[in-house]
Every structure is written in C-alpha cells, then in structure tokens.
Scaffold this motif. Structure first.
Motif, PDB file in Angstrom:
ATOM      1  N   GLU A 506       0.804  -1.215   0.000  1.00 56.88           N
ATOM      2  CA  GLU A 506       0.000   0.000   0.000  1.00 56.88           C
ATOM      3  C   GLU A 506       0.843   1.273   0.000  1.00 56.88           C
ATOM      4  N   SER A 507       2.132   1.152   0.324  1.00 58.59           N
ATOM      5  CA  SER A 507       2.994   2.339   0.352  1.00 58.59           C
ATOM      6  C   SER A 507       3.732   2.557  -0.974  1.00 58.59           C
ATOM      7  N   ALA A 508       3.563   1.655  -1.939  1.00 61.54           N
ATOM      8  CA  ALA A 508       4.263   1.787  -3.228  1.00 61.54           C
ATOM      9  C   ALA A 508       3.878   3.095  -3.900  1.00 61.54           C
ATOM     10  N   ASP A 509       4.884   3.840  -4.348  1.00 57.94           N
ATOM     11  CA  ASP A 509       4.666   5.172  -4.926  1.00 57.94           C
ATOM     12  C   ASP A 509       5.344   5.240  -6.294  1.00 57.94           C
ATOM     13  N   PRO A 510       4.607   5.521  -7.366  1.00 58.47           N
ATOM     14  CA  PRO A 510       5.216   5.564  -8.714  1.00 58.47           C
ATOM     15  C   PRO A 510       6.371   6.548  -8.826  1.00 58.47           C
ATOM     16  N   GLN A 511       6.223   7.735  -8.235  1.00 56.44           N
ATOM     17  CA  GLN A 511       7.289   8.732  -8.373  1.00 56.44           C
ATOM     18  C   GLN A 511       8.569   8.263  -7.689  1.00 56.44           C
ATOM     19  N   GLU A 512       8.444   7.656  -6.512  1.00 56.23           N
ATOM     20  CA  GLU A 512       9.624   7.148  -5.817  1.00 56.23           C
ATOM     21  C   GLU A 512      10.240   5.986  -6.591  1.00 56.23           C
ATOM     22  N   ALA A 513       9.400   5.137  -7.156  1.00 58.29           N
ATOM     23  CA  ALA A 513       9.915   4.021  -7.954  1.00 58.29           C
ATOM     24  C   ALA A 513      10.710   4.521  -9.158  1.00 58.29           C
ATOM     25  N   LEU A 514      10.205   5.544  -9.832  1.00 61.79           N
ATOM     26  CA  LEU A 514      10.916   6.116 -10.978  1.00 61.79           C
ATOM     27  C   LEU A 514      12.240   6.736 -10.549  1.00 61.79           C
ATOM     28  N   ARG A 515      12.241   7.423  -9.401  1.00 63.09           N
ATOM     29  CA  ARG A 515      13.489   8.014  -8.909  1.00 63.09           C
ATOM     30  C   ARG A 515      14.535   6.932  -8.641  1.00 63.09           C
ATOM     31  N   GLN A 516      14.112   5.828  -8.054  1.00 62.25           N
ATOM     32  CA  GLN A 516      15.056   4.748  -7.767  1.00 62.25           C
ATOM     33  C   GLN A 516      15.619   4.155  -9.053  1.00 62.25           C
ATOM     34  N   LEU A 517      14.801   4.024 -10.077  1.00 57.47           N
ATOM     35  CA  LEU A 517      15.281   3.515 -11.362  1.00 57.47           C
ATOM     36  C   LEU A 517      16.284   4.474 -11.990  1.00 57.47           C
ATOM     37  N   ARG A 518      16.040   5.779 -11.866  1.00 57.11           N
ATOM     38  CA  ARG A 518      16.988   6.761 -12.413  1.00 57.11           C
ATOM     39  C   ARG A 518      18.306   6.709 -11.650  1.00 57.11           C
ATOM     40  N   ARG A 519      18.230   6.603 -10.329  1.00 55.94           N
ATOM     41  CA  ARG A 519      19.459   6.604  -9.521  1.00 55.94           C
ATOM     42  C   ARG A 519      20.337   5.408  -9.838  1.00 55.94           C
ATOM     43  N   CYS A 520      19.730   4.296 -10.166  1.00 57.99           N
ATOM     44  CA  CYS A 520      20.492   3.078 -10.470  1.00 57.99           C
ATOM     45  C   CYS A 520      20.806   2.958 -11.954  1.00 57.99           C
ATOM     46  N   SER A 521      20.574   4.019 -12.720  1.00 57.53           N
ATOM     47  CA  SER A 521      20.883   4.083 -14.157  1.00 57.53           C
ATOM     48  C   SER A 521      20.117   3.050 -14.975  1.00 57.53           C
ATOM     49  N   LEU A 522      18.988   2.559 -14.451  1.00 60.14           N
ATOM     50  CA  LEU A 522      18.125   1.694 -15.242  1.00 60.14           C
ATOM     51  C   LEU A 522      17.185   2.513 -16.115  1.00 60.14           C
ATOM     52  N   LEU A 523      16.902   3.725 -15.689  1.00 61.66           N
ATOM     53  CA  LEU A 523      16.072   4.658 -16.457  1.00 61.66           C
ATOM     54  C   LEU A 523      16.941   5.844 -16.823  1.00 61.66           C
ATOM     55  N   GLN A 524      17.067   6.100 -18.114  1.00 66.29           N
ATOM     56  CA  GLN A 524      17.946   7.165 -18.586  1.00 66.29           C
ATOM     57  C   GLN A 524      17.220   8.501 -18.635  1.00 66.29           C
ATOM     58  N   SER A 525      17.994   9.555 -18.517  1.00 66.63           N
ATOM     59  CA  SER A 525      17.428  10.898 -18.622  1.00 66.63           C
ATOM     60  C   SER A 525      16.876  11.126 -20.017  1.00 66.63           C
ATOM     61  N   ALA A 526      15.800  11.921 -20.089  1.00 63.37           N
ATOM     62  CA  ALA A 526      15.199  12.272 -21.389  1.00 63.37           C
ATOM     63  C   ALA A 526      14.686  13.693 -21.303  1.00 63.37           C
ATOM     64  N   ARG A 527      15.557  14.655 -21.514  1.00 58.36           N
ATOM     65  CA  ARG A 527      15.150  16.058 -21.409  1.00 58.36           C
ATOM     66  C   ARG A 527      14.712  16.552 -22.774  1.00 58.36           C
ATOM     67  N   GLU A 528      13.437  16.456 -23.032  1.00 53.98           N
ATOM     68  CA  GLU A 528      12.886  16.819 -24.327  1.00 53.98           C
ATOM     69  C   GLU A 528      12.453  18.280 -24.334  1.00 53.98           C
ATOM     70  N   ALA A 529      12.530  18.901 -25.490  1.00 58.75           N
ATOM     71  CA  ALA A 529      12.166  20.311 -25.592  1.00 58.75           C
ATOM     72  C   ALA A 529      10.664  20.532 -25.472  1.00 58.75           C
ATOM     73  N   SER A 530       9.851  19.563 -25.916  1.00 51.40           N
ATOM     74  CA  SER A 530       8.430  19.827 -26.054  1.00 51.40           C
ATOM     75  C   SER A 530       7.564  19.345 -24.901  1.00 51.40           C
ATOM     76  N   PHE A 531       8.093  18.520 -24.012  1.00 58.49           N
ATOM     77  CA  PHE A 531       7.257  18.037 -22.915  1.00 58.49           C
ATOM     78  C   PHE A 531       8.121  17.555 -21.759  1.00 58.49           C
ATOM     79  N   GLU A 532       7.446  17.387 -20.615  1.00 55.09           N
ATOM     80  CA  GLU A 532       8.134  16.949 -19.414  1.00 55.09           C
ATOM     81  C   GLU A 532       8.147  15.427 -19.371  1.00 55.09           C
ATOM     82  N   ALA A 533       9.334  14.837 -19.342  1.00 56.34           N
ATOM     83  CA  ALA A 533       9.473  13.381 -19.362  1.00 56.34           C
ATOM     84  C   ALA A 533      10.162  12.901 -18.091  1.00 56.34           C
TER      85      ALA A 533
END
Length: 633
Positions: A506-533
């Motif tokens: 019940e405490s699982a949080d999508p935003q925290e899960a995404l942050r953990q994936l980014r910190r471990c380099s499993l999710l790469q940065s994607a700084r797009e000009a047209s939208f927030e990714a």
C-alpha cells in the motif's frame, strides 16, 4: 528542453549571456520552462550541466567561475535545497570571494557568490512554501543549514528579490525584466534530447574526427554509425551518445541540430513530420502528409543550408529503406544515422563503432564515481578490471557507475558483487539464444539487485512493455498533463493503484519508484524540448527485463502496463485539442498494445488500437490506421 540551447549571435561581442542558477531536483521543470522563454528572445542561456570539458579548466567549479565572470547576467532561482558541495579542495582558490560568515558553499550557492563578487546583473527569485518541487525529496547530498544561511544573507542585505509559487509565475516575473530582445535574429533549431556529457565522454575523439572527415564541409553527405562486425547484440556500445556528442562538438558548424528516431517506418515518418514543431511550421495543420512535406521542404531550402539531422535506432532493413528513400534528395545538410543495419546504398558512408578502449573505460568509471565511491588505493587497477568485466560497453559502464554512486560503495565491493552476480547470470544467459552480451546482462542483474523496493522492480517490469521513446510524466502524474487537459483524467490515482496492486504494498509510490530507477541508471534521462518526461528505458534493458519474467509474470506485468496506458489515454483522439496528449502517448500505445495482441489479451487492447486508429485517420495516415482497425475488430 535540452540542457543548453544556444542561439547564434552576430559576433561574440554582442552576445547577451545569461547564467540560470537552480537546484535541478527542486526546479528542473521551472528552470527549463524559463530557459525556453529566454531563448525565445534570442538570448544565450546556460546552466551548470551545459559545460563541456575545457582544456584549461580542471574542475566544474572553475568552469562555472569563468563563465559567470564573463557573462551578462545571472538569474538565481532559490528554494529550500542547496545541492552538493564542490569536490575536494576545488573551492579553495575562490574562498576569498565568500562574504563574511561563510566558510563553504555548494555549487549552486557559489553561482550566487560569483555573481555578487563580479557585480553582475543579478536577479533573485525565491520559492514560497507553496511551490511544488520537481522531485518530492532531494536526490543527492543536501545541506539545509547552508541554504538557510544564504537566504538569511539575502534578506539581511536587503537584496532585491521576488517570490513565486508556480513555474508559470516564475516565468512571468522574470520576463517582466528588461531583457534585450534578439528574437529577430536567425534562430538555430535544436531538439537534441541530451546535453553533452562533457569530460565524461571519453575514448571517441578520433571517431568524432572521422565522422567530420567523412561528412566533410560539403552538404548532402550521409554517414551511418553501426556496430563493429565483431560486436554482437542489440546495442549498448554508445552509438546514439556518440552521434549527439558529435553534434555538440560541431554545434557552431551547423545551422540546426535535429534529432529523430526510426525504429520503424511509421516512427521515422511521424518524427520527421514532427520537426514542423521545431521549425515552427504548419501550426494548426492536422494532415500528416502536409506536415511531412512541409518538414522536407524546410530541409531542402537553400536558406536553411547547413543543418545536421541525426536519425537514431535504424535497426531494420524496412526502416533503412524508408530513411534512404525520404532523405535521398536532400542536399543542404548532413544526415548521421545510428543503428544495427549493415547494408546501405553506396552513397551512405558506414562508420563502424567498437567498444571503448580499456584506458578510456577505466577513466570514465573513476571520474563518474568521483566523490561518491569509497576511495581506495587500488582504485585505478580495479577500474581497469571492472571495465574489462563489463566488456568496455558504454551502457554497462554507465550502469556500474550508477550502482557505485547510489550505494556509495567502493570499486572493490562492486567487483566482488559483480563476480557473484556474473556466476548467477551464467546460469541463465545463453549467448546463442540472446542478442545482447553477458556483461550487459550482469550489469542489469547488479542494478536490479540494488533496487531498494519492490515498487521499483515492479515499475521496471511495467516500463519494459512500453516504447523506448521518452515517457511523458503525465503517464504517472495526471497533474503534469498538457495545459487544460488535466480534467480529462477520470482516474488520476490509477498509477499508484496499479503499482500497489502489482506489489501488494500500500505504500508503493510511482514517483519514488521512478526516482530509484533513475538513480540506479536503469532509467535514462530524457530532457525533451516539447514536454516533461520522467526518462526513457533503453531497448536492451527492456528486452532483458521482459526475458527474465516467467510466463505468468509476463502476463501480469503486461496487463498492468496496458491499464497504466489506458488510464492516460483520455479525451477524443480525433479532437485536435487533445492531440498534445495523444501525440506523446501514441508510441507507447502502439508498443504495449502490440505486445498484448501477440499474447491474445483482448481488453483494453482493442480499445487502444481503435483509439490510435482514430488519431491516425484524423491526421490523414489512412495506411497506418486500417491495419490497426482490423486488429481492434
């Protein structure tokens, strides 16, 4: 937007250069929106991540000092977070610039102090307690006492300042200032998805020179970066990054820096037509063919002579033939292709890229983990050993650095854990049956094992069924939907509920899960000009993730991915007002629905195919829409 967007001045003397200071994990979206607005006035805008390696600058702090010393103005966006301190004794040469009472400062605080010391035009904007940070919590070292000392100093000295509570208000306040308006100058279109790695980009200098030598000064040349024939697998050697670094290294040589992907013929033509947004053409036009023709016409006009177009991930013969067909007649720019296709027309120069040399791979590991790893005397030798274990693959090296930094461990500890993980991977990795090398599989396993929560692991499973294109933030947070479309989300809590159901937590949080994936380099940065990714998942890592799931877990996680996308597929796809949402979601709809169709999952697969077909019909892409409608039925 990408981390740095420069507009070509008439001469160095008439540049108006602005340094935009802000802590990324607190203000990334606000800073990027503000930078976009300032760039629209023809101003040069730089942030901390903008800096490439300079031969006469040893440290990041020195580069910041030199730029701020010579720039025209500094805009400081200040909140409750401080960011990290400079490494080692790099701040010692500048200690005399600190005001009385200060003994140290973080990078972002030094930007303020440099501006004050050199009496630069300084604009100060402070976030109120109502401001919603980009990340709910700091993603790195933070020093609240130092930040409060800085804010108290600003107030005690009566420095001019304004307060804001939203990114929009920040932009309005800054744009009220009297800035030079250079918007009448020739703009340089730029949609590169990543900033330069700067000094972390190693071992490819000669390859970049060879690209330039092959393309030459004359326009109309095409070159393709492909893996060396001795390198097998889907990727991970750094083709895309090499193309982007070439673009940044030769930024001043081109009139536009353009980037599209071509994983399929449909993707290629959609993104080629999408360049109209970069060129500010065909605004309000809905017909795909008209937009495609407008983009090609722009590229073929003599007044736009000198552009660079990167066509990324051309991995199928069908996509390669489409690229050749569409771009064959263009003679006013350079085309740089990346992918695994080996057979090209004679007019395409093939440039074979291999893995990094051992010295460069080891140097990357040492620099990328500096300040985070637990240092030991044998680090240089260990970096070489780890680089060898990783096959000197760029993606595996990036993941290894992410592991060391996230766990703040030593290279010796990483090496021991690597050996244990590799033995486990030997048990399931089949060189003959898989198209990625074992070192990449072991790097994936190491990063997976380091994820601290089941929520992060489940989120990776979900993302593996989506497209490798950038993931729009509104897919996980309805409040980030394009302007005016937030009310369409009837189930805004869907991402959280789906993740909680999948994990039983019940405490699982999508935003925290995404942050953990980014910190471990499993999710790469994607700084797009047209939208927030929120980032993007490398296709190789997605493939490994899916492959490691048993059939039951594949069905469960694919269904979760379907429902995640379905909850965000709101509004009417044929309504042009809703296209800002559908255009970003469509590659993920196509990918996840195709996976589901192959596994005979009927709903909501049929609904997603039908909605995507309506979007394609509305944009006059009937050839693509018809097969989707048949699949929906």
């Amino acid at each position: 937007m990408s981390d740095v967007t420069l507009l070509p001045p008439h001469s160095p003397a008439d540049r108006f250069r602005i340094f935009l200071s802000a802590v990324t994990n607190e203000f990334e979206h606000a800073r990027n929106a503000l930078g976009e607005d300032l760039v629209a006035r023809g101003l040069e805008v730089k942030i901390q991540r903008s800096f490439r390696q300079e031969h006469d600058c040893a440290t990041t702090l020195e580069k910041l000092h030199n730029y701020i010393r010579d720039c025209s103005a500094v805009v400081c966006v200040i909140g409750q977070r401080s960011g990290d301190l400079p490494k080692g004794d790099s701040a010692a040469p500048y200690a005399y610039m600190l005001p009385p009472g200060f003994t140290q400062a973080t990078y972002t605080q030094w930007e303020f102090h440099f501006a004050r010391y050199y009496k630069k035009r300084l604009s100060i904007y402070i976030a109120t307690s109502e401001f919603k940070p980009h990340d709910p919590a700091p993603t790195g070292p933070d020093f609240p006492d130092l930040q409060q000392q800085l804010i108290a100093h600003i107030r005690a000295n009566g420095l001019d300042r304004d307060y804001f509570d939203t990114p929009d208000k920040l932009c309005r306040l800054v744009l009220r200032e009297q800035w030079p308006d250079h918007s009448g100058r020739l703009l340089r279109p730029n949609n590169l998805p990543h900033a330069s790695m700067g000094s972390l980009f190693k071992g490819r200098e000669d390859f970049l020179k060879n690209i330039r030598r092959q393309l030459g000064e004359a326009m109309g040349k095409v070159a393709a970066i492909r893996p060396n024939h001795a390198i097998l697998g889907m990727g991970g050697i750094g083709k895309t990054r090499t193309a982007i670094e070439y673009a940044w290294a030769h930024e001043s040589d081109y009139t536009a820096l353009l980037f599209i992907t071509a994983a399929s013929t449909q993707s290629f033509e959609t993104q080629l037509a999408g360049l109209c947004g970069v060129f500010k053409l065909a605004e309000g036009v809905t017909d795909h063919e008209v937009r495609l023709e407008a983009a090609l016409n722009w590229l073929n006009q003599p007044e736009h002579h000198g552009w660079l177009l990167i066509v990324d991930n051309v991995d199928t013969d069908e996509a390669a033939r489409a690229v050749e067909s569409r771009l064959a007649a263009l003679s006013h720019g350079h085309v740089l292709i990346t992918g695994r296709v080996t057979q090209w027309r004679k007019s395409v120069v093939a440039l074979e890229l291999s893995v990094l040399d051992l010295d460069s791979a080891a140097a990357y590991l040492l620099e990328a983990t500096e300040g985070k790893r637990h240092p030991q005397a044998e680090d240089e030798a260990l970096a070489r050993q780890i680089a060898t274990d990783l096959g000197q693959l760029a993606l595996a090296l990036e993941m290894a650095a992410g592991y060391v930094n996230e766990n703040e461990t030593s290279l010796a500890d990483y090496h021991r854990r690597w050996q244990t993980a590799d033995q486990a991977v030997i048990g399931w990795h089949d060189e003959q049956a898989t198209d990625y090398p074992r070192p990449l599989a072991t790097a994936w396993q190491m990063s997976m094992d380091s994820l601290p929560t089941q929520g992060a692991r489940a989120m990776l499973d979900i993302l593996s069924w989506l497209s490798p294109e950038p993931l729009p933030r509104f897919l996980f947070d309805a409040t980030a939907a394009p302007a005016g479309l937030q009310p369409l989300f009837e189930w805004p809590e869907a991402p959280r509920k789906i993740l909680q159901t999948l994990t039983g937590d019940e405490s699982a949080d999508p935003q925290e899960a995404l942050r953990q994936l980014r910190r471990c380099s499993l999710l790469q940065s994607a700084r797009e000009a047209s939208f927030e990714a929120v980032g993007q998942l490398h296709r190789v890592l997605a493939h490994i993730t899916r492959q490691r799931l048993n059939q039951g877990d594949q069905a469960v996680t694919l269904t979760a991915a379907l429902h995640l996308v379905n909850a965000a597929a709101v509004g009417v796809p044929s309504d042009v007002r809703h296209w800002p949402l559908w255009s970003l979601l469509s590659p993920h709809i196509r990918t996840v629905a195709t996976h589901a169709d192959e596994r005979h999952i009927a709903e909501p697969t049929a609904r997603l195919f039908n909605e995507l077909a309506q979007l394609l019909q509305a944009t006059n892409r009937l050839g693509e829409a018809e097969p989707l409608m048949r699949r929906a039925l």
